[in-house]
Design a protein around this motif. Structure first.
Motif, PDB file in Angstrom:
ATOM      1  N   LYS A 109       1.299   0.299   1.618  1.00  0.00           N
ATOM      2  CA  LYS A 109       1.863   1.478   0.961  1.00  0.00           C
ATOM      3  C   LYS A 109       0.823   2.601   0.920  1.00  0.00           C
ATOM      4  O   LYS A 109       1.119   3.763   1.200  1.00  0.00           O
ATOM      5  N   GLN A 110      -0.409   2.217   0.603  1.00  0.00           N
ATOM      6  CA  GLN A 110      -1.500   3.186   0.569  1.00  0.00           C
ATOM      7  C   GLN A 110      -1.744   3.797   1.951  1.00  0.00           C
ATOM      8  O   GLN A 110      -1.967   4.990   2.077  1.00  0.00           O
ATOM      9  N   ILE A 164       0.326   4.043   4.639  1.00  0.00           N
ATOM     10  CA  ILE A 164       1.369   4.871   5.245  1.00  0.00           C
ATOM     11  C   ILE A 164       1.873   5.943   4.282  1.00  0.00           C
ATOM     12  O   ILE A 164       2.565   6.864   4.683  1.00  0.00           O
ATOM     13  N   GLY A 165       1.509   5.827   2.991  1.00  0.00           N
ATOM     14  CA  GLY A 165       1.899   6.836   2.013  1.00  0.00           C
ATOM     15  C   GLY A 165       3.395   6.927   1.787  1.00  0.00           C
ATOM     16  O   GLY A 165       3.912   7.985   1.462  1.00  0.00           O
ATOM     17  N   LYS A 166       4.087   5.814   1.992  1.00  0.00           N
ATOM     18  CA  LYS A 166       5.538   5.800   1.777  1.00  0.00           C
ATOM     19  C   LYS A 166       5.927   4.520   1.039  1.00  0.00           C
ATOM     20  O   LYS A 166       5.192   3.536   1.077  1.00  0.00           O
ATOM     21  N   ASP A 167       7.074   4.542   0.388  1.00  0.00           N
ATOM     22  CA  ASP A 167       7.557   3.312  -0.232  1.00  0.00           C
ATOM     23  C   ASP A 167       8.005   2.332   0.842  1.00  0.00           C
ATOM     24  O   ASP A 167       8.450   2.746   1.915  1.00  0.00           O
ATOM     25  N   LEU A 168       7.862   1.057   0.535  1.00  0.00           N
ATOM     26  CA  LEU A 168       8.230   0.045   1.517  1.00  0.00           C
ATOM     27  C   LEU A 168       9.709  -0.300   1.375  1.00  0.00           C
ATOM     28  O   LEU A 168      10.250  -0.289   0.276  1.00  0.00           O
ATOM     29  N   PRO A 169      10.372  -0.595   2.489  1.00  0.00           N
ATOM     30  CA  PRO A 169      11.804  -0.903   2.401  1.00  0.00           C
ATOM     31  C   PRO A 169      12.068  -2.175   1.596  1.00  0.00           C
ATOM     32  O   PRO A 169      11.212  -3.063   1.506  1.00  0.00           O
TER      33      PRO A 169
END
Lengths: 316, 279
Positions: free
Chosen positions: B235-236, B238-243
């Motif tokens: 998460k850190q 890619i800076g996005k929430d994980l599916p």
């Protein structure tokens, strides 16, 4: 290109600059004596600084942006290199390079992590952090080497396998595990060289071999000091302590019997003289190959597995 | 004058609670259901309401998989040597001592031989409660011996994983256990013997990047977290929430890295069935 100078390298550079200045300013005056004295001094200074490096300073050197990378070594110590691309399944990972080349007059398979030098090439190389297809490309190339009975040389220099979403989807863990499994019983000689950063599974993923060599200014461990600090000390501030605790330098690992040989670097580090660094490594590799070639394939595999089995410490 | 004068003592709810045996009830961390311990044990530590698989220790897995009274453990007293005299906020030596005292286990993996539906098998099982089920020299050495035993007795090997990865306090030694365990499994494979990897919640890091992913059969318990990097790190990065469902057992089956997801109650039968096909 602007020179990158690490904090502890500064006194050396200042003195070197002074020598250069004297040389350029003294058009018709003979300054050779003075230059000689200063050059001797700088050599001593280098010797002094480099024989007293802390573990953290060694980590910084291993990451020096001017350090030679895999392709530099290939260029400087082999001939007829042909880079081979792709894993035949998903794509071509730029963070791992490999192909056949001649070391001396001997055809070998050379594979290594590849970092970039500037922002653009670093993005292209993903900062030397492979995705699963990188490990699978390496495996494909190693199988080629086995098929044609050629020795394998791998060069480790990565901050880690890429911890990305797609990397997980494509089985980062499986790709690394498969390489460990396969490399442990390939019936050809495998020599592993740590040329920069040996960070955890991402490094080991191409790092199982008969002989493990480590360049003088490199590190190898289960985790980078910063990450170790953040997990165990719950802060990024304890990287120096973490580096000490992890015992991750070449002399440490030689003592732990995890590496077999330390390859000296030119004075001041491999980045001060990449050609010489490559020549020293080439001689060592040819030496190692000569010994390994004498072993029968079964013996080679047996010794390799035994070697890794002896790593560790426990009470019965 | 009060109509409701109490002739007996107040209802002592506190006292009543104390009279109950300690820890008779467990709360399901997934749906919140309160379950009687006995019922939970009978259901193999799976929530009867939502099928959440509770994290369990090697004791429970051995009792689930082995035929009763057939299990014999080896090297039960092997402990870590602290080869680097590692100190972070605590001495590794003290950490080990405390964990042994707290958990009753000597390290993060136990192994032994026994019968599973009358078939001889070597089973090794990790304990997540021991420093996050981390793999150091002891885990590696025990897996080596488990494989040697299996080769000698010509039996299959089952390894049950539950781990956060390699043990930092043994630094490079821990890293080398990835190579060591994988090399031993290559030997087992060369001997033509089957290896079943059972991944439970959680199986991450160096354990996944070595023996856990190398099964002839990769089996996972429902909803187990399985991956190389931990979800927080990804998460850190890619800076996005994980599916939803990312890195869960079913996700890995979907992506082709797990042969099948098996509920705990079917583990013994499913593994036995697979082994009879190949061994």
């Amino acid at each position: 290109m602007a020179k990158v100078v690490l904090e502890f390298e500064k006194p050396i550079f200042e003195l070197e600059q002074k020598i250069e200045e004297i040389k350029t300013l003294s058009d018709n005056v003979d300054v050779s004596d003075e230059v000689k004295t200063l050059e001797k001094k700088v050599s001593q200074l280098r010797e002094n600084i480099f024989s007293n490096l802390t573990r953290w300073q060694r980590v910084q050197l291993a990451r020096h942006p001017e350090r030679p990378y895999t392709l530099d070594y290939i260029q400087n110590m082999t001939t007829d290199f042909v880079e081979l691309h792709g894993d035949r399944a998903f794509g071509d990972d730029k963070a791992i390079v490999g192909g056949f080349a001649k070391l001396g007059d001997q055809p070998v398979m050379i594979i290594g992590h590849q970092k970039g030098r500037d922002t653009k090439s670093n993005l292209y190389r993903n900062f030397g952090m492979p995705n699963p297809e990188g490990y699978r490309k390496a495996l494909r190339l190693m199988k080629l080497a086995v098929k044609f009975n050629r020795p394998i040389i791998t060069m480790l220099d990565t901050p880690g396998a890429y911890p990305g979403l797609e990397a997980e989807e494509r089985g980062q863990a499986e790709a690394i595990a498969r390489n460990l499994f396969e490399m442990s019983h390939f019936p050809v000689p495998i020599i592993v060289v740590i040329i920069g950063e040996g960070a955890s599974g991402g490094a080991l993923g191409i790092g199982v071999g008969d002989r493990i060599l480590m360049l003088e200014n490199t590190w190898y461990s289960v985790i980078a000091p910063e990450s170790c600090s953040s997990i165990l000390w719950k802060s990024w501030e304890f990287k120096e302590q973490a580096a000490e605790a992890l015992r991750l330098t070449p002399p440490d690992l030689l003592e732990q019997k995890i590496v077999d040989l330390i390859i000296p670097e030119p004075q001041g580090g491999a980045h001060r003289n990449p050609q010489q660094a490559a020549m020293i490594l080439k001689d060592a590799l040819l030496d190692e190959l000569k010994t390994l070639r004498k072993l029968k394939p079964e013996k080679l595999v047996e010794r390799r597995i035994e070697k890794f089995c002896n790593m560790g410490a426990w009470n019965e | 004058m009060s109509w409701f004068r109490r002739s007996t003592e107040n209802i002592a709810s506190d006292n009543q609670k104390k009279d109950m045996p300690e820890g008779m009830w467990s709360k399901c961390s997934s749906c919140g259901e309160i379950i009687h311990k006995g019922a939970l044990e009978q259901n193999l530590w799976v929530c009867p309401k939502c099928s959440h698989h509770f994290r369990i220790s090697s004791n429970e897995y051995f009792s689930i998989l082995f035929d009763e009274g057939t299990f014999k453990e080896f090297d039960a007293k092997m402990t870590s040597k602290d080869p680097l005299s590692f100190v972070d906020t605590k001495k590794y030596k003290d950490r080990i001592k405390e964990t042994i005292k707290k958990t009753g286990f000597s390290d993060a993996l136990r192994y032994g031989i026994g019968k599973m539906n009358k078939r001889d098998v070597v089973i090794a099982c990790m304990d997540f409660s021991f420093i996050g089920g981390s793999m150091g020299s002891v885990v590696g050495e025990k897996i080596r011996r488990a494989v040697d035993k299996a080769i000698k007795m010509k039996t299959p090997v089952i390894i049950i994983s539950a781990s956060g990865g390699a043990r930092m306090m043994e630094a490079a030694y821990s890293l080398m256990q990835l190579a060591k365990t994988s090399a031993k499994l290559a030997q087992l494979s060369d001997a033509g013997l089957p290896f079943v990897s059972l991944m439970t919640d959680p199986t991450t890091g160096g354990v996944t990047a070595s023996f856990a992913m190398l099964g002839d059969f990769n089996i996972a318990e429902p909803n187990a977290l399985i991956g190389f990097a931990g979800p927080r790190v990804i998460k850190q990065t890619i800076g996005k929430d994980l599916p939803e469902g990312f890195q869960r057992a079913e996700f890995l089956q979907e992506k082709g890295f797990v042969d099948l997801v098996v509920p705990r109650k079917d583990l013994k039968a499913t593994i036995s069935n697979l082994l009879q096909m190949v061994h």
